[in-house]
Design an enzyme around this catalytic site. Structure first.
Site, PDB file in Angstrom:
ATOM      1  N   TYR A  29     -55.793   8.578  -8.460  1.00 52.17           N
ATOM      2  CA  TYR A  29     -55.576   7.167  -8.846  1.00 52.17           C
ATOM      3  C   TYR A  29     -54.681   6.475  -7.806  1.00 52.17           C
ATOM      4  CZ  TYR A  29     -56.770   9.111 -13.508  1.00 52.17           C
ATOM      5  OH  TYR A  29     -57.357   9.751 -14.567  1.00 52.17           O
ATOM      6  N   TRP A  33     -51.883   0.867 -11.728  1.00 50.98           N
ATOM      7  CA  TRP A  33     -52.467   0.735 -13.060  1.00 50.98           C
ATOM      8  C   TRP A  33     -51.462   0.057 -13.977  1.00 50.98           C
ATOM      9  CZ3 TRP A  33     -55.650   3.779 -10.297  1.00 50.98           C
ATOM     10  CH2 TRP A  33     -56.974   3.900 -10.711  1.00 50.98           C
ATOM     11  N   ASP A  36     -49.528   2.380 -16.786  1.00 48.40           N
ATOM     12  CA  ASP A  36     -48.819   3.417 -16.022  1.00 48.40           C
ATOM     13  C   ASP A  36     -47.550   2.830 -15.391  1.00 48.40           C
ATOM     14  OD1 ASP A  36     -51.820   3.964 -15.986  1.00 48.40           O
ATOM     15  OD2 ASP A  36     -51.060   5.889 -15.253  1.00 48.40           O
ATOM     16  N   TYR A  81     -60.888   6.449  -4.616  1.00 46.92           N
ATOM     17  CA  TYR A  81     -61.152   6.095  -6.017  1.00 46.92           C
ATOM     18  C   TYR A  81     -62.424   5.268  -6.137  1.00 46.92           C
ATOM     19  CZ  TYR A  81     -60.580   4.419 -10.801  1.00 46.92           C
ATOM     20  OH  TYR A  81     -60.783   4.152 -12.133  1.00 46.92           O
ATOM     21  N   GLN A 101     -55.226  -3.751 -20.155  1.00 45.03           N
ATOM     22  CA  GLN A 101     -54.868  -2.423 -20.690  1.00 45.03           C
ATOM     23  C   GLN A 101     -53.850  -2.612 -21.805  1.00 45.03           C
ATOM     24  OE1 GLN A 101     -53.680   0.407 -17.614  1.00 45.03           O
ATOM     25  NE2 GLN A 101     -55.287   1.823 -18.263  1.00 45.03           N
ATOM     26  N   ASP A 158     -60.111   6.572 -22.286  1.00 46.42           N
ATOM     27  CA  ASP A 158     -61.419   6.338 -21.682  1.00 46.42           C
ATOM     28  C   ASP A 158     -62.620   6.944 -22.404  1.00 46.42           C
ATOM     29  OD1 ASP A 158     -59.565   5.414 -19.900  1.00 46.42           O
ATOM     30  OD2 ASP A 158     -60.459   6.351 -18.151  1.00 46.42           O
ATOM     31  N   TRP A 339     -59.514  12.436 -22.854  1.00 45.43           N
ATOM     32  CA  TRP A 339     -59.076  11.791 -24.088  1.00 45.43           C
ATOM     33  C   TRP A 339     -59.824  12.320 -25.315  1.00 45.43           C
ATOM     34  CZ3 TRP A 339     -54.810   8.775 -24.652  1.00 45.43           C
ATOM     35  CH2 TRP A 339     -54.191   8.340 -23.468  1.00 45.43           C
ATOM     36  N   GLU A 382     -51.057  15.319 -15.870  1.00 44.25           N
ATOM     37  CA  GLU A 382     -51.565  14.080 -16.477  1.00 44.25           C
ATOM     38  C   GLU A 382     -51.670  14.237 -17.989  1.00 44.25           C
ATOM     39  OE1 GLU A 382     -55.415  13.080 -14.951  1.00 44.25           O
ATOM     40  OE2 GLU A 382     -55.460  11.093 -15.880  1.00 44.25           O
TER      41      GLU A 382
END
Ligand code: 2M8
Length: 409
Positions: A29, A33, A36, A81, A101, A158, A339, A382
């Site tokens: 990434y 973001w 984040d 990315y 987001q 996601d 997720w 992560e």
């Protein structure tokens, strides 16, 4: 162990710092973001308060004229990315994605200010931008007070099973050939499937072709889903924005209206049959029937619903590390796939904060301790496998380092 992890966490923030903003992790990434960055800010606040504020200010420098704060800001192009700025075709002041987001910024601005009130002038400067971003949600993403998304990426969750039925009804026609980069950084089993990516890209194309026209998308998109991540974080953040307004001597009438709307809207997410808050597909009217980690953000939103305690206790019992992103009893649970099962430390911060505020202090303490142990033993991954805490996804991760410094250590 703790001290060594502290040093490591600060080093991760420094390594992921690109000057005014951090990337979630190198390679996987490489851009800024939205949520984040907000988590990064509380990590910086532990040792560099000025840098903490800069992180959020840089995020808002990408805010669109209509108030939307994009979910990715492409400060400089990086081919590691996909999809990049050429696919997204955002229409803001800096190349960006075209969706937002979970809007946690107002909450964290309030927390930063509580830590050091001398930064109030910077909160004052950010305040109108925060108002505009909340107004964007309440104008375009408000379905009777429940907050909807037009893309799974907008919720940050996601590939959770909540999208499976809505996605199954989408035929991803017209998507150009593409080459994923995520699976060059992380093993395939820990990432979304190709089936999901085809539909992610279909929805990006639909939005980009419309010039990210919210009135158009509201009419035509097949993906309009009310979601607990968005509804609960926006409700919470609006309460925090109201507290900021009072502190700064700003009017609160509009904020009061939004809070009332969302308190009612949150009840639309209650699934009586499954006894949980879940998503509602606005097109079909159907609940998704998944107990996710986002379901447990109800307390964070100020909804003191004891019915969720039984779900919380059941799931905490079922796994070594919790809160898993999907209920282990759900048929779609996959403990390593992103997720669809793994534990996300930064979501636990929000869940624990809500539990503590609602008076469930023992549960909050247990969750905090378990998360701290998980990171201490397995590093700054992560996400983590709920069965044994095994690290998964990207490594040297900004938000895991940040929540360690601010909360879990
Ligand atoms: C993940 O999402 C991005 C797309 O936005 C991706 O997989 O490419 C999610 O975990 C999201 O919540 C997170 O903000 C982002 C960066 O860490 O990665």
């Amino acid at each position: 162990m703790t001290e060594a992890r502290d040093t490591e966490a600060r080093a991760i923030l420094a390594q992921n710092d690109r000057g005014g903003y951090t990337v979630p992790t190198h390679g996987l990434y490489p851009y800024q973001w939205n949520w984040d960055s907000v988590f990064a800010a509380i990590g910086f606040a532990e040792h560099d308060m000025d840098r903490a504020w800069t992180e959020i200010e840089t995020l808002f420098s990408g805010q669109w004229e209509n108030g939307m704060v994009p979910h990715i800001i492409f400060h400089q192009v990086d081919p590691s990315y996909f999809p990049g700025p050429d696919i997204w075709r955002g229409t803001g002041p800096i190349p960006s994605s075209g969706i937002s987001q979970p809007p946690i910024a107002a909450t964290f601005v309030r927390w930063l200010l509580d830590l050091d009130p001398t930064y109030e002038p910077r909160a004052r400067t950010l305040f109108p931008a925060l108002m505009a971003s909340h107004r964007w949600f309440m104008t375009w993403r408000n379905e009777d007070g429940a907050i909807v998304v037009t893309h799974p990426w907008e919720t940050g969750r996601d590939n959770c099973p909540d999208w499976d039925d809505t996605f199954a009804a989408i035929e991803p026609e017209g998507v150009d050939e593409y080459y994923r980069r995520d699976t060059t950084h992380v093993v395939e089993d820990e990432r979304p499937r190709r089936w999901d990516y085809d539909r992610y890209l279909y929805l990006v194309k639909l939005g980009a072709d419309s010039g990210w026209s919210e009135p158009y998308l509201r009419e035509v998109t097949p993906f309009r889903v009310a979601d607990p991540t968005m509804t609960f974080t926006l409700l919470r953040a609006t309460r925090d924005l109201r507290a900021l307004a009072i502190r700064l001597g700003e009017p609160t009438a509009e904020l009061d209206q939004w809070i009332g709307d969302m308190e009612r809207g949150a009840q639309r997410l209650w699934n009586e049959e499954a006894q949980t808050y879940d998503c509602v597909d606005i097109r079909s009217g159907k609940h998704t029937g998944v107990v996710s980690n986002a379901s447990f953000l109800c307390w964070f939103a100020g909804i003191n619903d004891d019915r969720m305690l039984a779900q919380f206790d059941r799931i905490a019992e079922a796994t070594t590390y919790f809160v898993p992103s999907t209920d282990p009893a759900h048929p779609a649970y996959e403990p390593k796939r992103y997720w669809r099962g793994p534990v996300w430390a930064m979501l636990n911060v929000l869940i624990a904060a809500g539990l503590a505020e609602a008076g469930h202090s023992e549960r909050a303490r247990n969750l905090t301790e378990a998360t701290g142990r998980m990171i201490a033993e397995n590093g700054f991954a992560e996400y983590f496998d709920p069965r044994d805490g095994a690290p998964a996804g990207g490594r040297n991760f900004t938000w895991t380092a940040a929540v360690w410094l601010a909360w879990a250590s």
